[in-house]
Design a protein around this motif. Structure first.
Motif, short mmCIF file in Angstrom:
data_model
loop_
_atom_site.label_atom_id
_atom_site.label_comp_id
_atom_site.label_asym_id
_atom_site.label_seq_id
_atom_site.Cartn_x
_atom_site.Cartn_y
_atom_site.Cartn_z
N GLU A 28 0.79 -1.16 0.00
CA GLU A 28 -0.09 0.09 0.29
C GLU A 28 1.06 1.34 -0.25
O GLU A 28 0.41 2.29 -0.72
CB GLU A 28 -0.94 -0.10 1.28
N LYS A 29 1.98 1.22 0.66
CA LYS A 29 2.82 2.22 0.70
C LYS A 29 3.50 2.73 -0.71
O LYS A 29 3.49 3.75 -0.99
CB LYS A 29 3.88 2.07 1.91
N GLU A 30 4.07 1.54 -1.26
CA GLU A 30 4.69 1.86 -2.58
C GLU A 30 3.86 2.19 -3.48
O GLU A 30 3.85 3.05 -4.57
CB GLU A 30 4.80 0.45 -2.98
N ILE A 31 2.66 1.83 -3.25
CA ILE A 31 1.35 2.40 -4.41
C ILE A 31 1.23 4.02 -3.94
O ILE A 31 1.22 4.61 -4.95
CB ILE A 31 0.08 1.72 -4.21
N LYS A 32 1.05 4.33 -2.88
CA LYS A 32 1.00 5.67 -2.58
C LYS A 32 2.24 6.35 -2.78
O LYS A 32 1.97 7.73 -2.89
CB LYS A 32 1.05 5.86 -0.76
N ASP A 33 3.29 5.93 -2.88
CA ASP A 33 4.63 6.49 -3.13
C ASP A 33 4.71 6.85 -4.80
O ASP A 33 5.54 7.36 -5.28
CB ASP A 33 5.84 6.00 -2.61
N GLY A 34 3.71 6.21 -5.40
CA GLY A 34 3.72 6.50 -6.73
C GLY A 34 4.23 5.16 -7.79
O GLY A 34 4.43 5.52 -8.88
N LEU A 40 3.97 -4.67 -8.81
CA LEU A 40 3.93 -5.30 -7.57
C LEU A 40 2.70 -6.51 -7.53
O LEU A 40 2.63 -6.70 -6.43
CB LEU A 40 3.66 -4.14 -6.56
N THR A 41 2.55 -6.86 -8.78
CA THR A 41 1.60 -7.74 -8.68
C THR A 41 2.19 -9.41 -8.00
O THR A 41 3.50 -9.44 -8.15
CB THR A 41 1.17 -8.18 -10.19
N ARG A 42 1.36 -10.43 -7.92
CA ARG A 42 1.81 -11.60 -7.47
C ARG A 42 2.57 -12.17 -8.35
O ARG A 42 3.41 -12.97 -8.18
CB ARG A 42 0.18 -12.36 -6.88
N GLU A 43 2.21 -12.15 -9.60
CA GLU A 43 2.84 -12.73 -10.75
C GLU A 43 4.36 -12.28 -10.82
O GLU A 43 5.16 -13.15 -10.89
CB GLU A 43 2.29 -12.76 -12.10
#
Length: 119
Positions: A28-34, A40-43
């Motif tokens: 979640e933090k990495e998505i917030k950081d842009g 970052l997907t599971r695959e």
């Protein structure tokens, strides 16, 4: 199986050992950081994990080869030492024979001087 461990048979007693662990807060933090969520997907994480497992397997194989080479070098060193010891032994035996010949000659000369020659 993960490195020859299974969910039931592992020293960590972890029932979820083979399942992927995801740091949800970090995600979640990495998505917030842009950061791009597709990276970052599971695959992608599974692919990366498989790459790491392949690298670890390569390292295990390299270690096994290195240990095998070290064993061969040790055997060659032992063989060389054995051959060197045999050469030293032969040299010693030659010197011992020479010593006995000289001693026999000296004893004969002493007998002749003292008039006790052998017939």
């Amino acid at each position: 199986k993960l490195f020859d461990y299974s969910n039931n048979n592992n020293p960590f007693r972890d029932k979820n050992l083979t399942k992927m662990f995801v740091w949800k807060k970090k995600f979640e933090k990495e998505i917030k950081d842009g950061k791009d969520p597709s990276k970052l997907t599971r695959e992608n994480m599974r692919r990366r994990q498989k790459e790491l497992q392949a690298e670890i397997e390569e390292l295990k194989e390299a270690r096994a080869r290195r240990e095998e080479e070290q064993l061969e070098m040790e055997q060659m060193r032992e063989e060389q030492e054995r051959l060197s010891a045999l050469a030293d032994l032969e040299d010693f035996e030659e010197k011992e024979e020479e010593f006995h010949r000289k001693q026999a000659k000296v004893r004969s000369e002493i007998r002749i001087k003292e008039g006790r020659e052998k017939a």
